[in-house]
Design a protein around this motif. Sequence first.
Motif, PDB file in Angstrom:
ATOM      1  N   VAL A 138       0.840  -1.189   0.000  1.00 40.13           N
ATOM      2  CA  VAL A 138       0.000   0.000   0.000  1.00 40.13           C
ATOM      3  C   VAL A 138       0.878   1.242   0.000  1.00 40.13           C
ATOM      4  O   VAL A 138       1.823   1.356   0.795  1.00 40.13           O
ATOM      5  CB  VAL A 138      -0.920   0.015   1.229  1.00 40.13           C
ATOM      6  CG1 VAL A 138      -1.775   1.275   1.242  1.00 40.13           C
ATOM      7  CG2 VAL A 138      -1.805  -1.232   1.250  1.00 40.13           C
ATOM      8  N   GLN A 139       0.575   2.159  -0.895  1.00 40.25           N
ATOM      9  CA  GLN A 139       1.301   3.425  -0.948  1.00 40.25           C
ATOM     10  C   GLN A 139       0.333   4.581  -1.094  1.00 40.25           C
ATOM     11  O   GLN A 139      -0.621   4.502  -1.863  1.00 40.25           O
ATOM     12  CB  GLN A 139       2.297   3.441  -2.103  1.00 40.25           C
ATOM     13  CG  GLN A 139       3.489   2.511  -1.902  1.00 40.25           C
ATOM     14  CD  GLN A 139       4.551   2.676  -2.964  1.00 40.25           C
ATOM     15  OE1 GLN A 139       4.246   2.969  -4.109  1.00 40.25           O
ATOM     16  NE2 GLN A 139       5.806   2.497  -2.574  1.00 40.25           N
ATOM     17  N   LEU A 140       0.605   5.622  -0.327  1.00 43.12           N
ATOM     18  CA  LEU A 140      -0.134   6.874  -0.447  1.00 43.12           C
ATOM     19  C   LEU A 140       0.900   7.945  -0.785  1.00 43.12           C
ATOM     20  O   LEU A 140       1.835   8.157   0.002  1.00 43.12           O
ATOM     21  CB  LEU A 140      -0.839   7.235   0.852  1.00 43.12           C
ATOM     22  CG  LEU A 140      -2.158   6.520   1.188  1.00 43.12           C
ATOM     23  CD1 LEU A 140      -1.936   5.028   1.465  1.00 43.12           C
ATOM     24  CD2 LEU A 140      -2.833   7.177   2.375  1.00 43.12           C
ATOM     25  N   ALA A 141       0.729   8.587  -1.918  1.00 42.18           N
ATOM     26  CA  ALA A 141       1.721   9.561  -2.384  1.00 42.18           C
ATOM     27  C   ALA A 141       1.082  10.933  -2.505  1.00 42.18           C
ATOM     28  O   ALA A 141       0.266  11.164  -3.395  1.00 42.18           O
ATOM     29  CB  ALA A 141       2.301   9.115  -3.714  1.00 42.18           C
ATOM     30  N   GLU A 142       1.466  11.822  -1.586  1.00 40.39           N
ATOM     31  CA  GLU A 142       0.955  13.201  -1.637  1.00 40.39           C
ATOM     32  C   GLU A 142       1.771  14.042  -2.607  1.00 40.39           C
ATOM     33  O   GLU A 142       2.976  13.822  -2.766  1.00 40.39           O
ATOM     34  CB  GLU A 142       1.011  13.853  -0.251  1.00 40.39           C
ATOM     35  CG  GLU A 142       0.245  13.129   0.840  1.00 40.39           C
ATOM     36  CD  GLU A 142       1.105  12.227   1.693  1.00 40.39           C
ATOM     37  OE1 GLU A 142       0.741  11.963   2.853  1.00 40.39           O
ATOM     38  OE2 GLU A 142       2.168  11.787   1.192  1.00 40.39           O
ATOM     39  N   SER A 143       1.114  15.012  -3.200  1.00 38.75           N
ATOM     40  CA  SER A 143       1.785  15.979  -4.058  1.00 38.75           C
ATOM     41  C   SER A 143       0.985  17.274  -4.049  1.00 38.75           C
ATOM     42  O   SER A 143      -0.151  17.300  -3.575  1.00 38.75           O
ATOM     43  CB  SER A 143       1.908  15.446  -5.494  1.00 38.75           C
ATOM     44  OG  SER A 143       0.631  15.216  -6.038  1.00 38.75           O
ATOM     45  N   CYS A 197      -3.542  13.053  -3.347  1.00 37.59           N
ATOM     46  CA  CYS A 197      -3.041  11.843  -2.694  1.00 37.59           C
ATOM     47  C   CYS A 197      -3.380  10.666  -3.597  1.00 37.59           C
ATOM     48  O   CYS A 197      -4.546  10.256  -3.668  1.00 37.59           O
ATOM     49  CB  CYS A 197      -3.646  11.669  -1.318  1.00 37.59           C
ATOM     50  SG  CYS A 197      -3.222  10.119  -0.493  1.00 37.59           S
ATOM     51  N   ALA A 198      -2.386  10.161  -4.297  1.00 33.55           N
ATOM     52  CA  ALA A 198      -2.571   9.011  -5.172  1.00 33.55           C
ATOM     53  C   ALA A 198      -2.337   7.737  -4.373  1.00 33.55           C
ATOM     54  O   ALA A 198      -1.288   7.572  -3.744  1.00 33.55           O
ATOM     55  CB  ALA A 198      -1.604   9.089  -6.342  1.00 33.55           C
ATOM     56  N   VAL A 199      -3.322   6.862  -4.412  1.00 32.93           N
ATOM     57  CA  VAL A 199      -3.289   5.648  -3.591  1.00 32.93           C
ATOM     58  C   VAL A 199      -3.104   4.422  -4.475  1.00 32.93           C
ATOM     59  O   VAL A 199      -3.733   4.305  -5.528  1.00 32.93           O
ATOM     60  CB  VAL A 199      -4.596   5.520  -2.784  1.00 32.93           C
ATOM     61  CG1 VAL A 199      -4.562   4.267  -1.918  1.00 32.93           C
ATOM     62  CG2 VAL A 199      -4.825   6.749  -1.921  1.00 32.93           C
ATOM     63  N   SER A 200      -2.237   3.528  -4.059  1.00 32.96           N
ATOM     64  CA  SER A 200      -2.060   2.262  -4.759  1.00 32.96           C
ATOM     65  C   SER A 200      -2.019   1.126  -3.745  1.00 32.96           C
ATOM     66  O   SER A 200      -1.656   1.325  -2.589  1.00 32.96           O
ATOM     67  CB  SER A 200      -0.775   2.272  -5.588  1.00 32.96           C
ATOM     68  OG  SER A 200       0.343   2.508  -4.765  1.00 32.96           O
ATOM     69  N   ALA A 259     -12.352   6.402  -9.214  1.00 29.93           N
ATOM     70  CA  ALA A 259     -11.870   5.853 -10.482  1.00 29.93           C
ATOM     71  C   ALA A 259     -10.362   6.069 -10.634  1.00 29.93           C
ATOM     72  O   ALA A 259      -9.662   5.236 -11.202  1.00 29.93           O
ATOM     73  CB  ALA A 259     -12.614   6.481 -11.641  1.00 29.93           C
ATOM     74  N   LYS A 260      -9.879   7.190 -10.114  1.00 29.14           N
ATOM     75  CA  LYS A 260      -8.450   7.504 -10.197  1.00 29.14           C
ATOM     76  C   LYS A 260      -7.713   7.091  -8.922  1.00 29.14           C
ATOM     77  O   LYS A 260      -6.501   7.263  -8.815  1.00 29.14           O
ATOM     78  CB  LYS A 260      -8.241   8.994 -10.436  1.00 29.14           C
ATOM     79  CG  LYS A 260      -8.744   9.477 -11.785  1.00 29.14           C
ATOM     80  CD  LYS A 260      -8.434  10.957 -11.983  1.00 29.14           C
ATOM     81  CE  LYS A 260      -8.901  11.412 -13.355  1.00 29.14           C
ATOM     82  NZ  LYS A 260      -8.625  12.854 -13.587  1.00 29.14           N
ATOM     83  N   ASN A 261      -8.466   6.575  -7.954  1.00 29.93           N
ATOM     84  CA  ASN A 261      -7.874   6.195  -6.669  1.00 29.93           C
ATOM     85  C   ASN A 261      -7.091   7.355  -6.048  1.00 29.93           C
ATOM     86  O   ASN A 261      -5.969   7.175  -5.546  1.00 29.93           O
ATOM     87  CB  ASN A 261      -6.964   4.968  -6.816  1.00 29.93           C
ATOM     88  CG  ASN A 261      -7.383   3.825  -5.898  1.00 29.93           C
ATOM     89  OD1 ASN A 261      -8.566   3.661  -5.591  1.00 29.93           O
ATOM     90  ND2 ASN A 261      -6.431   3.022  -5.456  1.00 29.93           N
ATOM     91  N   THR A 262      -7.695   8.520  -6.088  1.00 32.76           N
ATOM     92  CA  THR A 262      -7.019   9.737  -5.647  1.00 32.76           C
ATOM     93  C   THR A 262      -7.954  10.575  -4.780  1.00 32.76           C
ATOM     94  O   THR A 262      -9.153  10.666  -5.046  1.00 32.76           O
ATOM     95  CB  THR A 262      -6.548  10.570  -6.857  1.00 32.76           C
ATOM     96  OG1 THR A 262      -5.661   9.773  -7.643  1.00 32.76           O
ATOM     97  CG2 THR A 262      -5.820  11.833  -6.411  1.00 32.76           C
ATOM     98  N   VAL A 263      -7.377  11.176  -3.758  1.00 33.98           N
ATOM     99  CA  VAL A 263      -8.095  12.100  -2.889  1.00 33.98           C
ATOM    100  C   VAL A 263      -7.447  13.471  -3.030  1.00 33.98           C
ATOM    101  O   VAL A 263      -6.222  13.569  -3.174  1.00 33.98           O
ATOM    102  CB  VAL A 263      -8.033  11.649  -1.427  1.00 33.98           C
ATOM    103  CG1 VAL A 263      -8.760  12.632  -0.523  1.00 33.98           C
ATOM    104  CG2 VAL A 263      -8.652  10.275  -1.273  1.00 33.98           C
ATOM    105  N   TYR A 264      -8.277  14.498  -2.956  1.00 30.02           N
ATOM    106  CA  TYR A 264      -7.789  15.859  -3.139  1.00 30.02           C
ATOM    107  C   TYR A 264      -8.133  16.716  -1.923  1.00 30.02           C
ATOM    108  O   TYR A 264      -9.095  16.459  -1.203  1.00 30.02           O
ATOM    109  CB  TYR A 264      -8.428  16.489  -4.379  1.00 30.02           C
ATOM    110  CG  TYR A 264      -8.214  15.704  -5.635  1.00 30.02           C
ATOM    111  CD1 TYR A 264      -9.202  14.823  -6.101  1.00 30.02           C
ATOM    112  CD2 TYR A 264      -7.034  15.814  -6.364  1.00 30.02           C
ATOM    113  CE1 TYR A 264      -9.014  14.089  -7.251  1.00 30.02           C
ATOM    114  CE2 TYR A 264      -6.838  15.083  -7.522  1.00 30.02           C
ATOM    115  CZ  TYR A 264      -7.828  14.226  -7.960  1.00 30.02           C
ATOM    116  OH  TYR A 264      -7.634  13.494  -9.108  1.00 30.02           O
ATOM    117  N   LEU A 265      -7.325  17.751  -1.750  1.00 32.55           N
ATOM    118  CA  LEU A 265      -7.640  18.776  -0.766  1.00 32.55           C
ATOM    119  C   LEU A 265      -7.426  20.126  -1.439  1.00 32.55           C
ATOM    120  O   LEU A 265      -6.285  20.515  -1.700  1.00 32.55           O
ATOM    121  CB  LEU A 265      -6.770  18.657   0.489  1.00 32.55           C
ATOM    122  CG  LEU A 265      -7.122  19.649   1.604  1.00 32.55           C
ATOM    123  CD1 LEU A 265      -8.497  19.313   2.197  1.00 32.55           C
ATOM    124  CD2 LEU A 265      -6.058  19.635   2.706  1.00 32.55           C
TER     125      LEU A 265
END
Length: 115
Positions: free
Chosen positions: A2-7, A22-25, A74-80
């Motif tokens: 599991v990886q969570l990558a913030e940018s 936050c891209a999640v895999s 769908a993109k497995n991504t969370v935004y702020l």
Amino acid sequence: QVQLAESGGGLVQPGGSLRLSCAVSGISLSIYGMGWYRQAPGKQRELVAGISIGDTTNYADSVKGRFNISRDNAKNTVYLQMNSLKAEDTAVYYCNARRRSAVYWGQGTQVTVAS
């Protein structure tokens, strides 16, 4: 794994805006509650915003009306989305995924609000 990558962090002037991603895999975002936390120097990590599986959101009082959390399963991504930024928003921002006893964290992204 599991990886969570913030940018999306960086330096911005007071009153400016930033959008964190936050891209999640390794897991399916659709079955996890997600959150953004932050930690300023010398302070405890605090919850900034959360979004449930059903898209119910909650915010810290200090950011209500300025920040918006959203998710794209769908993109497995969370935004702020952060608007009207203030100096006191300066911190390292962390993405969090939570489901029952499983909790995952990203490495964080620095947000600095200064003129």
